[in-house]
Design a protein around this motif. Structure first.
Motif, PDB file in Angstrom:
ATOM      1  N   GLU A   1     -10.399   7.330  -1.024  1.00 41.34           N
ATOM      2  CA  GLU A   1     -10.406   7.375   0.501  1.00 41.34           C
ATOM      3  C   GLU A   1      -9.720   8.711   0.879  1.00 41.34           C
ATOM      4  N   ASN A   2      -9.032   9.312   0.050  1.00 39.76           N
ATOM      5  CA  ASN A   2      -8.515  10.833   0.294  1.00 39.76           C
ATOM      6  C   ASN A   2      -9.497  11.800   0.017  1.00 39.76           C
TER       7      ASN A   2
ATOM      8  N   SER B   1     -16.270   1.702  -2.350  1.00 40.82           N
ATOM      9  CA  SER B   1     -15.959   2.838  -1.704  1.00 40.82           C
ATOM     10  C   SER B   1     -17.075   3.709  -1.029  1.00 40.82           C
TER      11      SER B   1
ATOM     12  N   LEU C   1      -8.796   3.350  -5.158  1.00 36.34           N
ATOM     13  CA  LEU C   1      -9.389   3.299  -4.038  1.00 36.34           C
ATOM     14  C   LEU C   1      -8.725   4.387  -2.837  1.00 36.34           C
ATOM     15  N   GLY C   2      -7.398   4.407  -2.962  1.00 38.94           N
ATOM     16  CA  GLY C   2      -6.870   5.546  -2.444  1.00 38.94           C
ATOM     17  C   GLY C   2      -7.203   6.976  -2.597  1.00 38.94           C
TER      18      GLY C   2
ATOM     19  N   ARG D   1       0.655  -1.407  -0.054  1.00 35.09           N
ATOM     20  CA  ARG D   1       0.033  -0.279   0.063  1.00 35.09           C
ATOM     21  C   ARG D   1       0.900   1.019  -0.084  1.00 35.09           C
TER      22      ARG D   1
ATOM     23  N   PRO E   1     -15.256  12.116  -1.812  1.00 32.67           N
ATOM     24  CA  PRO E   1     -14.999  11.214  -2.990  1.00 32.67           C
ATOM     25  C   PRO E   1     -16.229  11.167  -3.680  1.00 32.67           C
TER      26      PRO E   1
END
Length: 247
Positions: free
Chosen positions: A129-130, A161, A125-126, A21, A62
């Motif tokens: 997530e951010n 998500s 996905l990051g 990750r 998001p």
């Protein structure tokens, strides 16, 4: 059949996942913002984008922009007209030489479409997530751009998500004009295959919606059902966008 880890293996796998990750960290929104500024200058300088409904994109948090895809400039056009910086999933074939370095620098995601690209999935996905904006061509490749054949990737990212999907219709990039000029605008093609210079391109943003059914399920069946719901919403939006713009 997938083998479940034995005791002791689980800890090593978690540690490995954390390391991966870190290596596959989501791109910085700062790079995407640089890309957005470049896109604004190029798209508005070369063509005449008409943006409708951009206020429907949530101003924070998001979100996934699901875009029809009929021309190579659809992505850059959206990057230069969207109200927020966008991280697009882009086929790995585009990441060659200086162009590849540039795309990485402006926060775009390289994806191998021939397999399950775990690095691209983790990075995408990051982004969500951010609290960032992920851009996806749900048809998977350039075509007619009518949302008729969707891949399951969009449903996966949306359900996993919980991010809302905003449908986007890009209209006018693939129109063919006889003789290299566009009647009524004096547009001239910069490069064969590109829309004539200063021709109008319409970008219509739709209402955000949730792909899931509220159950929180992430099974194969749940994703298939979500894909059907998504396709219905995207197709309906495209039809309304064509009616609105007269294209």
């Amino acid at each position: 059949m997938r083998r479940h880890p034995r005791r002791g293996e689980a800890g090593r796998q978690v540690t490995g996942a954390r390391t991966a990750r870190g290596q596959d960290r989501a791109p910085s929104i700062r790079g995407a913002e640089v890309g957005r500024r470049i896109g604004v200058g190029l798209m508005y300088g070369l063509w005449r984008p008409r943006v409708l409904g951009a206020w429907r994109v949530p101003p924070r948090g998001p979100v996934i922009l699901a875009v029809n895809h009929s021309h190579n400039i659809d992505g850059p056009m959206l990057m230069g007209t969207a109200p927020r910086p966008v991280h697009f999933l882009i086929k790995k074939e585009a990441f060659v030489g200086p162009l590849g370095t540039f795309l990485k620098g402006i926060g775009q995601l390289r994806v191998d479409r021939s397999t399950t690209d775990r690095t691209a999935v983790t990075q995408a996905l990051g982004v969500l997530e951010n609290g960032g904006v992920l851009g996806i061509f749900p048809e998977g490749t350039r075509g007619v751009g009518d949302f008729a054949d969707l891949r399951s990737g969009l449903a996966y990212f949306a359900v996993r998500s919980g991010a809302p999907i905003v449908p986007v219709a890009v209209l006018g990039t693939a129109e063919r004009m006889p003789g290299g000029r566009e009647e009524g605008t004096g547009g001239v093609r910069l490069i064969p295959g590109l829309p004539p210079l200063r021709s109008r391109v319409d970008l219509v943003f739709g209402d955000p919606f949730d792909a899931g059914d509220g159950s929180g399920r992430r099974t194969r069946t749940a994703l298939d059902e979500a894909t059907v719901r998504i396709q219905e919403r995207l197709s309906s939006h495209l039809e309304n966008a064509r009616r609105l713009t007269g294209r």
